[in-house]
Design an enzyme around this catalytic site. Structure first.
Site, PDB file in Angstrom:
ATOM      1  N   GLY A   1       0.996  -5.387   2.724  1.00 18.54           N
ATOM      2  CA  GLY A   1       0.645  -4.069   3.238  1.00 18.54           C
ATOM      3  C   GLY A   1       1.587  -3.703   4.373  1.00 18.54           C
ATOM      4  O   GLY A   1       2.292  -4.574   4.912  1.00 18.54           O
TER       5      GLY A   1
ATOM      6  N   GLN B   1       3.906   0.318  12.223  1.00 18.21           N
ATOM      7  CA  GLN B   1       4.756  -0.879  12.310  1.00 18.21           C
ATOM      8  C   GLN B   1       6.243  -0.568  12.200  1.00 18.21           C
ATOM      9  O   GLN B   1       7.075  -1.393  12.582  1.00 18.21           O
ATOM     10  CB  GLN B   1       4.360  -1.883  11.223  1.00 18.21           C
ATOM     11  CG  GLN B   1       2.996  -2.518  11.458  1.00 18.21           C
ATOM     12  CD  GLN B   1       2.606  -3.415  10.316  1.00 18.21           C
ATOM     13  OE1 GLN B   1       2.203  -2.943   9.256  1.00 18.21           O
ATOM     14  NE2 GLN B   1       2.744  -4.716  10.503  1.00 18.21           N
TER      15      GLN B   1
ATOM     16  N   CYS C   1       0.193 -11.019   9.735  1.00 16.48           N
ATOM     17  CA  CYS C   1       0.677  -9.671  10.019  1.00 16.48           C
ATOM     18  C   CYS C   1       2.183  -9.728  10.211  1.00 16.48           C
ATOM     19  O   CYS C   1       2.690 -10.609  10.905  1.00 16.48           O
ATOM     20  CB  CYS C   1       0.003  -9.127  11.274  1.00 16.48           C
ATOM     21  SG  CYS C   1       0.508  -7.442  11.687  1.00 16.48           S
ATOM     22  N   LEU C   2       2.888  -8.794   9.613  1.00 15.29           N
ATOM     23  CA  LEU C   2       4.348  -8.766   9.729  1.00 15.29           C
ATOM     24  C   LEU C   2       4.789  -8.524  11.180  1.00 15.29           C
ATOM     25  O   LEU C   2       5.920  -8.836  11.536  1.00 15.29           O
ATOM     26  CB  LEU C   2       4.936  -7.685   8.814  1.00 15.29           C
ATOM     27  CG  LEU C   2       4.752  -7.951   7.303  1.00 15.29           C
ATOM     28  CD1 LEU C   2       5.184  -6.734   6.495  1.00 15.29           C
ATOM     29  CD2 LEU C   2       5.525  -9.198   6.865  1.00 15.29           C
TER      30      LEU C   2
ATOM     31  N   HIS D   1      -7.112  -3.681   7.685  1.00 12.11           N
ATOM     32  CA  HIS D   1      -6.017  -4.161   8.546  1.00 12.11           C
ATOM     33  C   HIS D   1      -4.994  -3.035   8.780  1.00 12.11           C
ATOM     34  O   HIS D   1      -4.565  -2.807   9.913  1.00 12.11           O
ATOM     35  CB  HIS D   1      -5.380  -5.388   7.882  1.00 12.11           C
ATOM     36  CG  HIS D   1      -4.190  -5.975   8.581  1.00 12.11           C
ATOM     37  ND1 HIS D   1      -4.195  -7.239   9.138  1.00 12.11           N
ATOM     38  CD2 HIS D   1      -2.943  -5.487   8.801  1.00 12.11           C
ATOM     39  CE1 HIS D   1      -3.006  -7.487   9.685  1.00 12.11           C
ATOM     40  NE2 HIS D   1      -2.220  -6.444   9.482  1.00 12.11           N
ATOM     41  N   GLU D   2      -4.635  -2.328   7.709  1.00 12.96           N
ATOM     42  CA  GLU D   2      -3.636  -1.247   7.843  1.00 12.96           C
ATOM     43  C   GLU D   2      -4.211  -0.045   8.582  1.00 12.96           C
ATOM     44  O   GLU D   2      -3.512   0.575   9.393  1.00 12.96           O
ATOM     45  CB  GLU D   2      -3.110  -0.809   6.476  1.00 12.96           C
ATOM     46  CG  GLU D   2      -2.496  -1.897   5.607  1.00 12.96           C
ATOM     47  CD  GLU D   2      -1.542  -2.832   6.314  1.00 12.96           C
ATOM     48  OE1 GLU D   2      -0.993  -2.459   7.372  1.00 12.96           O
ATOM     49  OE2 GLU D   2      -1.364  -3.954   5.828  1.00 12.96           O
TER      50      GLU D   2
ATOM     51  N   HIS E   1      -3.953  -0.670  12.253  1.00 15.09           N
ATOM     52  CA  HIS E   1      -2.616  -0.419  12.818  1.00 15.09           C
ATOM     53  C   HIS E   1      -2.455   1.053  13.183  1.00 15.09           C
ATOM     54  O   HIS E   1      -1.903   1.390  14.230  1.00 15.09           O
ATOM     55  CB  HIS E   1      -1.518  -0.777  11.809  1.00 15.09           C
ATOM     56  CG  HIS E   1      -1.129  -2.222  11.792  1.00 15.09           C
ATOM     57  ND1 HIS E   1      -0.651  -2.881  12.897  1.00 15.09           N
ATOM     58  CD2 HIS E   1      -1.113  -3.132  10.785  1.00 15.09           C
ATOM     59  CE1 HIS E   1      -0.363  -4.144  12.570  1.00 15.09           C
ATOM     60  NE2 HIS E   1      -0.634  -4.327  11.289  1.00 15.09           N
TER      61      HIS E   1
HETATM   62  O1  GNR Z   1       1.519  -9.281   4.568  1.00 21.69           O
HETATM   63  C1  GNR Z   1       0.401  -9.263   5.086  1.00 21.69           C
HETATM   64  N1  GNR Z   1      -0.510 -10.178   4.706  1.00 21.69           N
HETATM   65  C2  GNR Z   1      -1.838 -10.123   5.077  1.00 21.69           C
HETATM   66  C3  GNR Z   1      -2.610 -11.243   4.833  1.00 21.69           C
HETATM   67  C4  GNR Z   1      -3.936 -11.236   5.133  1.00 21.69           C
HETATM   68  C5  GNR Z   1      -4.508 -10.119   5.661  1.00 21.69           C
HETATM   69  C6  GNR Z   1      -3.752  -8.999   5.930  1.00 21.69           C
HETATM   70  C7  GNR Z   1      -2.431  -8.997   5.642  1.00 21.69           C
HETATM   71  S1  GNR Z   1      -1.487  -7.590   5.925  1.00 21.69           S
HETATM   72  C8  GNR Z   1       0.098  -8.281   6.134  1.00 21.69           C
HETATM   73  C9  GNR Z   1       1.152  -7.211   6.252  1.00 21.69           C
HETATM   74  C10 GNR Z   1       0.923  -6.440   7.522  1.00 21.69           C
HETATM   75  O2  GNR Z   1       1.171  -6.842   8.614  1.00 21.69           O
HETATM   76  N2  GNR Z   1       0.376  -5.270   7.395  1.00 21.69           N
HETATM   77  O3  GNR Z   1       0.081  -4.554   8.474  1.00 21.69           O
HETATM   78 NI    NI Z   2      -0.266  -6.012  10.058  1.00 23.64          NI
END
Ligand code: GNR
Ligand code: NI
Length: 172
Positions: A49, A54, A94-95, A136-137, A140
């Site tokens: 995601g 980001q 999270c990236l 999660h997104e 952000h």
């Molecule tokens: O790549 C991602 N993997 C992930 C794994 C578990 C729960 C959420 C995520 S999202 C993350 C990519 C990211 O940072 N999206 O904002």
């Molecule tokens: Ni993230």
């Protein structure tokens, strides 16, 4: 369409990750190009995601692809949760926090109202890992990150680990 390009991903503790995204109001070719670039960036980084926040664009755009084949792209614009249900614990990454993982409790199911790149409204229901990614997104886009859910002790341990990894990477 113009060639796709990858965008730079902001990393914690960049204060720009705390910006609240504004709604998208113009559904034009530039928006479609930006969404294509977000997918390119997410796939290149092996993420499931990515939120516009980001990549330092503060508009309510998020992309997700949790499929094995990396061939089920989902884009949600101006997403809002209209219903949520249950609870689940999932180990998140999270990236913007490379190499860090932590268990977070979130709703098991979410129903969101969103728009596509043409501005058409639709309802989208997700459950399990996909529901984790949506939440999660969306966080952000509200300036929130997954470590905000951890206890202060857990959070400080995790962030120390991130510092250590960065120092090691810098001296390698
Ligand atoms: O790549 C991602 N993997 C992930 C794994 C578990 C729960 C959420 C995520 S999202 C993350 C990519 C990211 O940072 N999206 O904002
Ligand atoms: Ni993230």
């Amino acid at each position: 369409m113009a060639a796709m390009s990858t965008l730079a991903i902001l990393e914690f503790p960049d204060p720009r990750l705390r910006t609240r995204a504004a709604p998208v109001t113009v559904f034009d070719a530039a928006l479609k190009q930006f969404v294509a670039d977000m997918f390119e960036t997410m796939y290149a980084a092996n993420g499931v995601g990515l939120a516009a926040t980001q990549v330092d664009v503060h508009r309510q755009v998020l992309v997700i692809d949790m499929s094995e084949g990396r061939n089920q792209p989902l884009v949600l614009i101006n997403a809002g949760i209209v219903e949520k249900d249950g609870a689940q614990v999932y180990q998140e990454g999270c990236l913007s926090f490379p190499g860090l993982y932590a268990d977070v409790t979130r709703a098991l199911k979410v129903k969101v109202k969103a728009q596509d790149t043409d501005g058409r409204e639709f309802l989208y229901e997700a459950e399990g890992p996909l529901a984790v990614a949506v939440q999660h997104e969306m966080d952000h886009l509200a300036g929130k990150v997954f470590v905000d859910y951890l206890s202060p002790l857990k959070r400080s341990m995790l962030l120390k680990r991130l510092e250590k990894q960065r120092k090691q990477a810098a001296s390698a």
